[in-house]
Design a protein around this motif. Structure first.
Motif, PDB file in Angstrom:
ATOM      1  N   ASN A 121       0.804  -1.219   0.000  1.00 52.15           N
ATOM      2  CA  ASN A 121       0.000   0.000   0.000  1.00 52.15           C
ATOM      3  C   ASN A 121       0.842   1.275   0.000  1.00 52.15           C
ATOM      4  N   TYR A 122       2.167   1.137   0.092  1.00 52.05           N
ATOM      5  CA  TYR A 122       3.076   2.280  -0.004  1.00 52.05           C
ATOM      6  C   TYR A 122       3.738   2.350  -1.379  1.00 52.05           C
ATOM      7  N   GLY A 123       3.307   1.484  -2.301  1.00 53.49           N
ATOM      8  CA  GLY A 123       3.862   1.491  -3.643  1.00 53.49           C
ATOM      9  C   GLY A 123       5.244   0.900  -3.747  1.00 53.49           C
ATOM     10  N   LEU A 124       5.560  -0.081  -2.871  1.00 55.88           N
ATOM     11  CA  LEU A 124       6.862  -0.741  -2.882  1.00 55.88           C
ATOM     12  C   LEU A 124       6.693  -2.234  -3.150  1.00 55.88           C
ATOM     13  N   PRO A 125       7.673  -2.870  -3.791  1.00 60.58           N
ATOM     14  CA  PRO A 125       7.532  -4.289  -4.150  1.00 60.58           C
ATOM     15  C   PRO A 125       7.705  -5.204  -2.940  1.00 60.58           C
ATOM     16  N   ILE A 126       6.851  -6.204  -2.850  1.00 58.48           N
ATOM     17  CA  ILE A 126       6.934  -7.136  -1.728  1.00 58.48           C
ATOM     18  C   ILE A 126       7.030  -8.602  -2.162  1.00 58.48           C
TER      19      ILE A 126
END
Length: 231
Positions: A121-126
């Motif tokens: 939800n922070y626009g980072l890849p997980i």
């Protein structure tokens, strides 16, 4: 790989300094965000290189906002790739039964799914993941061919968001060994399902969606690479 990782971090940090992120940049100008709709409309596609991707969402994990699907259209590459001829295992095809793969995209429309990238939800890849054929309606190529296509992925067009294009290209280089392993696991998962259900078509089995997945961290990966190079 380290050079690619540093560029990925630079792009993420540059966007964060502007109080933005990769997903926000890609969705810029959209009034609403609808699940399952492709963003941007019509996908990002470079006709010179055959590279393609889009972003969408269908939430199954509360940590995930949505994900990228990344493809390569092989018709523009110098190598010639033949789709897998996946016939149903077991007894021969019955008369009148449609040929397996007859409805797959062909020619310039044929595309191979390389990998998916889940974003938080922070626009980072997980997470990185691979999927079964029916999920993206792709043309099924063997793992060895998809791995070769990975080496050629490049978005040259600047008509979309250059930062997102560069970030995706860098991420594929940073995690290339992991993506190679995920694609191989994809084939193994489909083959296992075909053995378990010899009268079915494993590539169209709706109970097999995600074929392999791996949680990732760009920062952790960059630290590992720095330690390895220092040693």
């Amino acid at each position: 790989m380290l050079t690619a990782g540093l560029e990925v971090l630079r792009i993420q940090q540059s966007l964060a300094a502007r109080r933005s992120n990769l997903v926000a940049e890609l969705l810029h100008g959209e009034d609403e965000f609808f699940e399952r709709r492709h963003y941007p409309a019509g996908d990002v596609y470079d006709p010179e290189t055959g590279a393609q991707y889009y972003y969408h969402a269908h939430r199954s994990d509360p940590r995930e906002h949505g994900h990228f699907h990344i493809f390569q259209r092989p018709h523009v590459l110098s190598e010639r790739f033949e789709p897998m001829r996946h016939a149903k295992p077991g007894i021969g095809r019955c008369a009148g039964e449609p040929q397996v793969g007859a409805h797959w995209p062909r020619g310039e429309a044929a595309l191979a799914h390389i990998v998916g990238v889940a974003m938080d939800n922070y626009g980072l890849p997980i997470r990185l993941f691979t999927v079964n054929r029916w999920v993206t309606d792709e043309t099924w190529y063997a793992a060895r061919d998809v791995i070769t296509m990975l080496d050629h992925f490049e978005i040259r067009s600047r008509r979309t968001v250059p930062e997102v294009n560069g970030w995706i290209a860098g991420l594929l280089r940073l995690f290339q060994p992991e993506i190679v392993e995920l694609v191989r696991r994809r084939d193994a998962a489909v083959e296992a399902r075909a053995r378990a259900n010899p009268h079915g078509d494993a590539l169209e089995d709706r109970s097999l969606e995600v074929t392999a997945a791996l949680d990732i961290s760009v920062e952790r990966r960059v630290r590992q690479l720095r330690r390895s190079l220092a040693a």
